[in-house]
Enzyme design. Structure first.
Site, PDB file in Angstrom:
ATOM      1  N   LYS A 111       0.883  -1.206   0.156  1.00 48.38           N
ATOM      2  CA  LYS A 111      -0.026   0.042  -0.161  1.00 48.38           C
ATOM      3  C   LYS A 111       0.924   1.151  -0.050  1.00 48.38           C
ATOM      4  CE  LYS A 111      -3.722  -2.241   2.248  1.00 48.38           C
ATOM      5  NZ  LYS A 111      -4.414  -2.858   3.570  1.00 48.38           N
ATOM      6  N   LYS A 193      -4.279 -12.439  -6.262  1.00 46.49           N
ATOM      7  CA  LYS A 193      -5.263 -13.203  -5.610  1.00 46.49           C
ATOM      8  C   LYS A 193      -6.629 -12.239  -5.886  1.00 46.49           C
ATOM      9  CE  LYS A 193      -4.992  -9.952  -1.696  1.00 46.49           C
ATOM     10  NZ  LYS A 193      -4.845  -9.896  -0.390  1.00 46.49           N
ATOM     11  N   LYS A 196     -11.228  -7.401  -3.806  1.00 43.05           N
ATOM     12  CA  LYS A 196     -12.283  -6.399  -3.902  1.00 43.05           C
ATOM     13  C   LYS A 196     -11.876  -5.026  -3.988  1.00 43.05           C
ATOM     14  CE  LYS A 196     -13.297  -6.758   1.193  1.00 43.05           C
ATOM     15  NZ  LYS A 196     -14.295  -7.089   1.932  1.00 43.05           N
TER      16      LYS A 196
HETATM   17  P1  AMP Z   1     -11.101  -8.561   3.893  1.00 41.67           P
HETATM   18  O1  AMP Z   1     -12.246  -8.509   2.844  1.00 41.67           O
HETATM   19  O2  AMP Z   1      -9.860  -8.032   3.164  1.00 41.67           O
HETATM   20  O3  AMP Z   1     -11.306  -7.949   5.179  1.00 41.67           O
HETATM   21  O4  AMP Z   1     -10.769 -10.242   3.981  1.00 41.67           O
HETATM   22  C1  AMP Z   1     -11.778 -10.972   4.742  1.00 41.67           C
HETATM   23  C2  AMP Z   1     -11.113 -12.379   4.818  1.00 41.67           C
HETATM   24  O5  AMP Z   1     -11.178 -13.023   3.500  1.00 41.67           O
HETATM   25  C3  AMP Z   1      -9.634 -12.502   5.517  1.00 41.67           C
HETATM   26  O6  AMP Z   1      -9.701 -13.387   6.192  1.00 41.67           O
HETATM   27  C4  AMP Z   1      -8.888 -12.679   4.074  1.00 41.67           C
HETATM   28  O7  AMP Z   1      -7.539 -13.659   4.334  1.00 41.67           O
HETATM   29  C5  AMP Z   1      -9.764 -13.418   3.214  1.00 41.67           C
HETATM   30  N1  AMP Z   1      -9.555 -13.229   1.778  1.00 41.67           N
HETATM   31  C6  AMP Z   1      -9.546 -12.441   1.067  1.00 41.67           C
HETATM   32  N2  AMP Z   1      -9.174 -12.354  -0.247  1.00 41.67           N
HETATM   33  C7  AMP Z   1      -9.221 -13.830  -0.377  1.00 41.67           C
HETATM   34  C8  AMP Z   1      -8.790 -14.586  -1.398  1.00 41.67           C
HETATM   35  N3  AMP Z   1      -8.412 -14.227  -2.657  1.00 41.67           N
HETATM   36  N4  AMP Z   1      -8.724 -16.089  -1.169  1.00 41.67           N
HETATM   37  C9  AMP Z   1      -8.888 -16.416   0.052  1.00 41.67           C
HETATM   38  N5  AMP Z   1      -9.192 -15.767   1.031  1.00 41.67           N
HETATM   39  C10 AMP Z   1      -9.133 -14.304   0.900  1.00 41.67           C
END
Ligand code: AMP
Ligand code: TRP
Length: 329
Positions: A111, A193, A196
């Site tokens: 970031k 990966k 969002k």
């Molecule tokens: P966040 O939306 O960034 O708060 O992520 C929420 C959860 O989703 C966290 O535990 C992340 O590690 C998991 N996560 C986010 N992107 C991925 C992905 N592409 N594959 C697997 N897990 C993910």
């Protein structure tokens, strides 16, 4: 009963990566552990958010937690900013954390590289707030995707250091990172990966609230590898990713899936995967729409009350051990 804690940020849209890497395991584990699932809106504001959108997204994410199967009768669901202990403990842990260890966080480096000198202090401090989330609940296990592993290691280091310097205060948590699904890749670029925050990769990201046409279109345009064989093979990341999603969404074994697609082309795999995904998303989307607003308010209010009562005990303990309580006789 041992405890789990996890959270997701109410920014952007929840996608299949979030579900397969994290939410799915929260649902699976919630009856074996005393569970706390948080909507981490204080993490979300480390980047500028439109206040109205943030408030709406916070509620939407709570609906999604419930719709994918988090049961508010067994798990505690709450919004991070409703429990002030999270911010208060962050200050105490800030005084234990070191600049050098936060500078090493790959998410921060990534970031910071994009924003250069305008990168916010909150972005830097983000992992300390995350450590506070976890440590306030004497958490044993933290189910997350692969990208959070380093933050979990920092959380453990902070807990161990605090306990050493001020006396036993925090449980030292373990990460729970699934063997399969911990890193779902973008359909548009299997080297990245599914994410969002990355606007340009919308096409590679299946959102839990995507309509039928969007799901079909995104799978249809998914990048594939050279060659024609449909097999689980890590050296062919695009097909491996599509097969992983298929495997997790319909619970067929890898062998069965390979047999099923033997001699078939990529179009068949993509088409079937789209239909499996649509069937999986349908009931979730119906539940998201059907949850009553007042009911949601009551769940979040009770969740915050329950969380706060536990968080308060840990915070007071930490303050006492640091000499912050008891100075006034
Ligand atoms: P966040 O939306 O960034 O708060 O992520 C929420 C959860 O989703 C966290 O535990 C992340 O590690 C998991 N996560 C986010 N992107 C991925 C992905 N592409 N594959 C697997 N897990 C993910
Ligand atoms: N940083 C996590 C993410 O982006 C979200 C998060 C915040 C979290 N606090 C947490 C996850 C505590 C697990 C435990 O995915």
């Amino acid at each position: 009963m041992k405890r789990i804690f996890s959270g997701a940020q109410p920014t952007g849209n929840v996608h299949l990566g979030n579900y397969l890497g994290a939410l799915r395991n929260w649902v699976a584990l919630q009856r074996e552990y005393e569970s706390f699932f948080c909507i981490v809106n204080l993490h979300a504001i480390t980047f500028p958010q439109d206040p109205k959108v943030l408030a709406a997204k916070t509620r939407e994410l709570a609906r999604i937690y419930l719709a994918v199967g988090i049961d508010p009768n067994v798990s505690t669901v709450f919004v991070q900013s409703d429990v002030a202990e999270h911010t208060e403990l962050t200050w105490l842990l800030n005084c234990v954390a070191r600049m050098s260890e936060l500078e090493r966080m790959t998410q921060f480096k990534e970031k910071a590289r994009k924003q250069q000198e305008n990168v916010g202090v909150g972005v830097f401090d983000y992992p300390v707030l995350m450590a506070s989330d976890i440590l306030l609940y004497q958490t044993d296990l933290v189910p997350v995707g692969e990208d959070q592993k380093q933050h979990l290691e920092l959380t453990r280091d902070l807990a161990i250091r605090f306990n050493r310097d001020y006396g036993q205060t925090f449980a030292v948590p373990e990460p729970f990172i699934p063997k399969i699904g911990a890193r779902i890749m973008s359909l548009a670029d299997p080297a990245k990966k599914m994410s969002k925050s990355d606007e340009e990769s919308e096409a590679g990201c299946i959102m839990l609230l995507d309509d039928v046409d969007a799901v079909r279109r995104k799978f249809k345009r998914a990048v594939t590898d050279s060659g024609t064989e449909i097999r689980f093979d890590e050296s062919r990341p695009a097909i491996n990713n599509l097969l992983t999603i298929y495997h997790l969404l319909n619970d067929r074994s890898a062998e069965e899936i390979e047999d099923h697609f033997n001699g078939q082309g990529y179009a068949k795999l993509k088409g079937e995967l789209a239909e499996v995904t649509i069937e999986f998303l349908k009931p979730i989307q119906e539940r998201v729409r059907s949850i009553d607003d007042d009911k949601l308010d009551a769940i979040l209010r009770q969740g915050a009350e329950k969380a706060e009562a536990i968080a308060r005990v840990t915070l007071n303990h930490a303050k006492r051990n640091m000499g912050l309580i008891g100075a006034r006789k």
